[in-house]
Design a protein around this motif. Structure first.
Motif, PDB file in Angstrom:
ATOM      1  N   GLU A  37      55.515  19.992  29.690  1.00 26.26           N
ATOM      2  CA  GLU A  37      56.683  19.518  28.925  1.00 26.26           C
ATOM      3  C   GLU A  37      56.255  19.123  27.511  1.00 26.26           C
ATOM      4  OE1 GLU A  37      60.008  18.806  29.827  1.00 26.26           O
ATOM      5  OE2 GLU A  37      59.938  19.412  31.915  1.00 26.26           O
ATOM      6  N   ARG A  38      55.122  18.418  27.393  1.00 25.84           N
ATOM      7  CA  ARG A  38      54.627  18.015  26.069  1.00 25.84           C
ATOM      8  C   ARG A  38      54.288  19.243  25.223  1.00 25.84           C
ATOM      9  NH1 ARG A  38      52.078  14.250  29.315  1.00 25.84           N
ATOM     10  NH2 ARG A  38      50.095  15.355  29.234  1.00 25.84           N
ATOM     11  N   GLU A  39      53.690  20.238  25.853  1.00 27.79           N
ATOM     12  CA  GLU A  39      53.340  21.475  25.136  1.00 27.79           C
ATOM     13  C   GLU A  39      54.598  22.146  24.599  1.00 27.79           C
ATOM     14  OE1 GLU A  39      50.695  24.379  23.673  1.00 27.79           O
ATOM     15  OE2 GLU A  39      50.164  22.518  24.672  1.00 27.79           O
ATOM     16  N   LEU A  40      55.626  22.216  25.418  1.00 30.48           N
ATOM     17  CA  LEU A  40      56.885  22.829  24.991  1.00 30.48           C
ATOM     18  C   LEU A  40      57.523  22.061  23.835  1.00 30.48           C
ATOM     19  CD1 LEU A  40      58.524  23.779  28.402  1.00 30.48           C
ATOM     20  CD2 LEU A  40      57.847  25.357  26.587  1.00 30.48           C
ATOM     21  N   GLU A  41      57.445  20.744  23.882  1.00 33.49           N
ATOM     22  CA  GLU A  41      58.075  19.908  22.867  1.00 33.49           C
ATOM     23  C   GLU A  41      57.302  19.892  21.552  1.00 33.49           C
ATOM     24  OE1 GLU A  41      58.405  16.067  24.658  1.00 33.49           O
ATOM     25  OE2 GLU A  41      59.931  16.724  26.081  1.00 33.49           O
ATOM     26  N   SER A  42      55.992  20.003  21.610  1.00 35.55           N
ATOM     27  CA  SER A  42      55.185  19.762  20.417  1.00 35.55           C
ATOM     28  C   SER A  42      54.797  21.011  19.636  1.00 35.55           C
ATOM     29  CB  SER A  42      53.912  19.002  20.794  1.00 35.55           C
ATOM     30  OG  SER A  42      53.073  19.825  21.589  1.00 35.55           O
ATOM     31  N   ASP A  43      54.880  22.169  20.222  1.00 38.77           N
ATOM     32  CA  ASP A  43      54.396  23.371  19.548  1.00 38.77           C
ATOM     33  C   ASP A  43      55.538  24.123  18.867  1.00 38.77           C
ATOM     34  OD1 ASP A  43      53.520  26.129  19.084  1.00 38.77           O
ATOM     35  OD2 ASP A  43      51.704  25.498  20.123  1.00 38.77           O
ATOM     36  N   ASP A  44      55.493  24.178  17.534  1.00 35.18           N
ATOM     37  CA  ASP A  44      56.535  24.863  16.764  1.00 35.18           C
ATOM     38  C   ASP A  44      56.584  26.352  17.063  1.00 35.18           C
ATOM     39  OD1 ASP A  44      57.235  22.484  15.580  1.00 35.18           O
ATOM     40  OD2 ASP A  44      56.061  22.833  13.765  1.00 35.18           O
ATOM     41  N   GLU A  45      55.427  26.941  17.323  1.00 38.98           N
ATOM     42  CA  GLU A  45      55.379  28.367  17.654  1.00 38.98           C
ATOM     43  C   GLU A  45      56.188  28.643  18.923  1.00 38.98           C
ATOM     44  OE1 GLU A  45      51.910  31.024  19.425  1.00 38.98           O
ATOM     45  OE2 GLU A  45      51.477  30.380  17.379  1.00 38.98           O
ATOM     46  N   LEU A  46      56.094  27.740  19.885  1.00 39.41           N
ATOM     47  CA  LEU A  46      56.867  27.901  21.121  1.00 39.41           C
ATOM     48  C   LEU A  46      58.355  27.715  20.876  1.00 39.41           C
ATOM     49  CD1 LEU A  46      54.589  26.142  23.764  1.00 39.41           C
ATOM     50  CD2 LEU A  46      54.980  28.591  23.460  1.00 39.41           C
ATOM     51  N   ASP A  47      58.717  26.884  19.895  1.00 38.66           N
ATOM     52  CA  ASP A  47      60.133  26.725  19.548  1.00 38.66           C
ATOM     53  C   ASP A  47      60.729  28.058  19.117  1.00 38.66           C
ATOM     54  OD1 ASP A  47      60.181  24.029  20.082  1.00 38.66           O
ATOM     55  OD2 ASP A  47      59.976  23.422  17.989  1.00 38.66           O
ATOM     56  N   THR A  48      59.983  28.776  18.299  1.00 39.34           N
ATOM     57  CA  THR A  48      60.452  30.080  17.827  1.00 39.34           C
ATOM     58  C   THR A  48      60.567  31.055  18.990  1.00 39.34           C
ATOM     59  OG1 THR A  48      59.391  29.708  15.697  1.00 39.34           O
ATOM     60  CG2 THR A  48      59.967  31.980  16.242  1.00 39.34           C
ATOM     61  N   LEU A  49      59.552  31.088  19.841  1.00 46.26           N
ATOM     62  CA  LEU A  49      59.578  31.965  21.009  1.00 46.26           C
ATOM     63  C   LEU A  49      60.713  31.580  21.944  1.00 46.26           C
ATOM     64  CD1 LEU A  49      58.322  34.272  22.626  1.00 46.26           C
ATOM     65  CD2 LEU A  49      56.706  32.621  23.581  1.00 46.26           C
ATOM     66  N   ASP A  50      60.965  30.279  22.074  1.00 44.97           N
ATOM     67  CA  ASP A  50      62.028  29.789  22.952  1.00 44.97           C
ATOM     68  C   ASP A  50      63.398  30.303  22.509  1.00 44.97           C
ATOM     69  OD1 ASP A  50      62.951  28.187  25.180  1.00 44.97           O
ATOM     70  OD2 ASP A  50      63.746  26.789  23.693  1.00 44.97           O
TER      71      ASP A  50
END
Length: 71
Positions: A37-50
């Motif tokens: 959950e922390r990884e999903l919340e903190s990584d901007d790269e994952l925000d874009t992929l999300d």
């Protein structure tokens, strides 16, 4: 769709890792899910992929968490 963070984390894993993590004690599963959950919340790269593919972002975050656990 699973609502429990452990269930969501397990669903994001590939089948081999899902089985291995599923065999761990619940407390350890909860710790891994919290890290996920922390990884999903903190990584901007994952925000874009999300935005493009939420399942892909969840799978990538799960892979990263497990990779750190084995280091």
């Amino acid at each position: 769709m699973p609502t429990d963070s452990v269930e969501r984390f397990l669903a994001a894993l590939d089948p081999e890792h899902r089985e291995a993590v599923g065999a761990k004690p619940r407390e350890e599963q909860e710790q891994l899910a919290a890290a996920w959950e922390r990884e999903l919340e903190s990584d901007d790269e994952l925000d874009t992929l999300d935005e493009l593919s939420p399942p892909a972002a969840e799978a990538e975050a799960a892979r990263r968490v497990l990779e750190r656990e084995t280091d």
